[in-house]
Every structure is written in structure tokens, then in C-alpha cells.
Design a protein around this motif. Structure first.
Motif, PDB file in Angstrom:
ATOM      1  N   ARG A  41       0.847  -1.180   0.000  1.00 58.66           N
ATOM      2  CA  ARG A  41       0.000   0.000   0.000  1.00 58.66           C
ATOM      3  C   ARG A  41       0.886   1.234   0.000  1.00 58.66           C
ATOM      4  NH1 ARG A  41      -5.108  -1.035   3.895  1.00 58.66           N
ATOM      5  NH2 ARG A  41      -5.702   0.909   2.898  1.00 58.66           N
ATOM      6  N   PHE A  42       0.313   2.354  -0.395  1.00 56.24           N
ATOM      7  CA  PHE A  42       1.037   3.618  -0.450  1.00 56.24           C
ATOM      8  C   PHE A  42       1.670   3.945   0.899  1.00 56.24           C
ATOM      9  CE2 PHE A  42       1.564   8.169  -0.233  1.00 56.24           C
ATOM     10  CZ  PHE A  42       2.021   8.516  -1.490  1.00 56.24           C
ATOM     11  N   ALA A  43       0.902   3.819   1.965  1.00 56.33           N
ATOM     12  CA  ALA A  43       1.406   4.139   3.312  1.00 56.33           C
ATOM     13  C   ALA A  43       2.576   3.245   3.696  1.00 56.33           C
ATOM     14  CB  ALA A  43       0.283   4.026   4.337  1.00 56.33           C
ATOM     15  N   ASP A  44       2.541   1.981   3.284  1.00 58.42           N
ATOM     16  CA  ASP A  44       3.654   1.069   3.572  1.00 58.42           C
ATOM     17  C   ASP A  44       4.925   1.534   2.858  1.00 58.42           C
ATOM     18  OD1 ASP A  44       1.949  -0.561   5.079  1.00 58.42           O
ATOM     19  OD2 ASP A  44       1.443  -1.805   3.336  1.00 58.42           O
ATOM     20  N   LEU A  45       4.775   1.923   1.603  1.00 55.97           N
ATOM     21  CA  LEU A  45       5.930   2.416   0.853  1.00 55.97           C
ATOM     22  C   LEU A  45       6.479   3.682   1.504  1.00 55.97           C
ATOM     23  CD1 LEU A  45       4.639   1.857  -2.780  1.00 55.97           C
ATOM     24  CD2 LEU A  45       6.555   0.688  -1.700  1.00 55.97           C
ATOM     25  N   GLN A  46       5.582   4.564   1.894  1.00 56.49           N
ATOM     26  CA  GLN A  46       6.013   5.808   2.528  1.00 56.49           C
ATOM     27  C   GLN A  46       6.701   5.528   3.866  1.00 56.49           C
ATOM     28  OE1 GLN A  46       2.899   8.772   2.988  1.00 56.49           O
ATOM     29  NE2 GLN A  46       4.283  10.301   2.142  1.00 56.49           N
ATOM     30  N   HIS A  47       6.243   4.524   4.576  1.00 55.67           N
ATOM     31  CA  HIS A  47       6.855   4.150   5.851  1.00 55.67           C
ATOM     32  C   HIS A  47       8.281   3.610   5.652  1.00 55.67           C
ATOM     33  CE1 HIS A  47       7.294   2.519   9.892  1.00 55.67           C
ATOM     34  NE2 HIS A  47       7.635   1.370   9.341  1.00 55.67           N
ATOM     35  N   HIS A  48       8.453   2.777   4.636  1.00 55.27           N
ATOM     36  CA  HIS A  48       9.757   2.161   4.386  1.00 55.27           C
ATOM     37  C   HIS A  48      10.753   3.133   3.751  1.00 55.27           C
ATOM     38  CE1 HIS A  48       8.654  -1.823   5.666  1.00 55.27           C
ATOM     39  NE2 HIS A  48       7.569  -1.773   4.915  1.00 55.27           N
ATOM     40  N   HIS A  73      -3.614  -1.320  -8.098  1.00 56.13           N
ATOM     41  CA  HIS A  73      -4.942  -1.924  -7.958  1.00 56.13           C
ATOM     42  C   HIS A  73      -5.738  -1.141  -6.917  1.00 56.13           C
ATOM     43  CE1 HIS A  73      -8.092  -4.887  -8.041  1.00 56.13           C
ATOM     44  NE2 HIS A  73      -8.015  -4.985  -6.729  1.00 56.13           N
ATOM     45  N   ASP A  74      -6.828  -0.527  -7.373  1.00 52.73           N
ATOM     46  CA  ASP A  74      -7.721   0.221  -6.492  1.00 52.73           C
ATOM     47  C   ASP A  74      -8.880  -0.706  -6.136  1.00 52.73           C
ATOM     48  OD1 ASP A  74      -9.473   1.939  -5.213  1.00 52.73           O
ATOM     49  OD2 ASP A  74      -9.195   3.565  -6.664  1.00 52.73           O
ATOM     50  N   PHE A  75      -9.053  -0.951  -4.842  1.00 58.69           N
ATOM     51  CA  PHE A  75     -10.079  -1.877  -4.385  1.00 58.69           C
ATOM     52  C   PHE A  75     -11.468  -1.248  -4.320  1.00 58.69           C
ATOM     53  CE2 PHE A  75      -6.209  -3.902  -3.111  1.00 58.69           C
ATOM     54  CZ  PHE A  75      -6.476  -5.251  -3.280  1.00 58.69           C
ATOM     55  N   GLU A  83      -3.220  -0.836  -3.806  1.00 55.71           N
ATOM     56  CA  GLU A  83      -1.994  -1.620  -3.654  1.00 55.71           C
ATOM     57  C   GLU A  83      -1.192  -1.576  -4.952  1.00 55.71           C
ATOM     58  OE1 GLU A  83      -3.293  -4.971  -0.365  1.00 55.71           O
ATOM     59  OE2 GLU A  83      -2.985  -5.596  -2.432  1.00 55.71           O
ATOM     60  N   TYR A  84       0.105  -1.632  -4.785  1.00 54.09           N
ATOM     61  CA  TYR A  84       1.032  -1.637  -5.910  1.00 54.09           C
ATOM     62  C   TYR A  84       1.777  -2.961  -5.921  1.00 54.09           C
ATOM     63  CZ  TYR A  84       0.086   3.335  -5.928  1.00 54.09           C
ATOM     64  OH  TYR A  84      -0.547   4.545  -5.975  1.00 54.09           O
ATOM     65  N   ALA A  85       2.105  -3.430  -7.116  1.00 58.91           N
ATOM     66  CA  ALA A  85       2.856  -4.681  -7.261  1.00 58.91           C
ATOM     67  C   ALA A  85       3.737  -4.584  -8.502  1.00 58.91           C
ATOM     68  CB  ALA A  85       1.898  -5.860  -7.392  1.00 58.91           C
TER      69      ALA A  85
END
Length: 120
Positions: A41-48, A73-75, A83-85
Motif C-alpha cells: 500500500r502507499f502508506a507502507d511504501l512511505q513508511h519504508h 490496484h484500487d479496491f 496496492e502496488y505490485a
């Protein structure tokens, strides 16, 4: 006779093409994060990638998506959930990035680097 439309080349050569797809301060880190976690997720990427701004991360993600290296992918839920992959094309870059990383850790003094990605 049918004339083919003249299209200006986007890249000088195959090396330029590869480098243009991965150039950008955070693109390699984004690709590595997505390689470690199948979906992020965007927030996960920003966190890392803590030093990246919201605007820059958004821009880099859009460029990687436009170049076919990642998917978005927009849920479509009440709470925003995107989410990004990595795409197969994005996954095919990881061994190349690993080789560049290995070369850097072998030939560059670690004291000159703010962060070592290969060991993460």
C-alpha cells in the motif's frame, strides 16, 4: 502506399532506455520494496522510504506504472485501499538491480553511502 507515421525515438539506445526507466531518486527503492512484499500500500511504501515526500512518491509510482514496471490496484472500498505490485517486466529488473548493488558494495566505500540496500 501506406505511410508509417514518423515517431521521434524516446531513447538514444537500449542502455538509455533502461536507465531512463529506473532513474529517479526513489524508483529503485520502490522496486526493491515491491520485490520484498508482493503487494504494498502507499502508506507502507512511505513508511519504508521515510525521506520521500507524498508528492514525489505519487509521481514516481505514476511513472513506474506508465512504464509498465508496476501495477496499481484500487479496491474501490469506502476507505481508500490501493496496492502496488511489480509486473513481470518490473520483476525482470530485480536481478539487474542486484548486480548493480553488488558492484557498488564491492567497489564503493560504505562510509560514502547513506544506506545499503543490498543487505535489507
Amino acid at each position: 502506399m501506406d505511410k508509417q507515421p514518423l515517431i521521434a525515438p524516446r531513447f538514444l539506445n537500449e542502455f538509455d532506455a533502461t536507465m531512463q526507466l529506473i532513474q529517479g531518486k526513489w524508483k529503485i527503492m520502490i522496486l526493491y520494496e515491491l520485490d520484498e512484499d508482493d503487494h504494498c500500500r502507499f502508506a507502507d511504501l512511505q513508511h519504508h522510504i521515510q525521506a520521500v515526500s507524498h508528492k514525489t512518491l505519487t509521481s514516481q509510482l505514476r511513472e513506474l506504472q506508465a512504464d509498465g514496471l508496476i501495477t496499481r490496484h484500487d479496491f474501490h472500498t469506502a476507505q481508500p485501499h490501493v496496492e502496488y505490485a511489480l509486473t513481470p517486466m518490473g520483476q525482470s529488473l530485480i536481478p539487474i538491480l542486484d548486480a548493480i548493488c553488488t558492484w557498488g558494495t564491492t567497489h564503493i566505500d560504505p562510509a560514502l553511502m547513506a544506506r545499503i540496500l543490498c543487505d535489507e
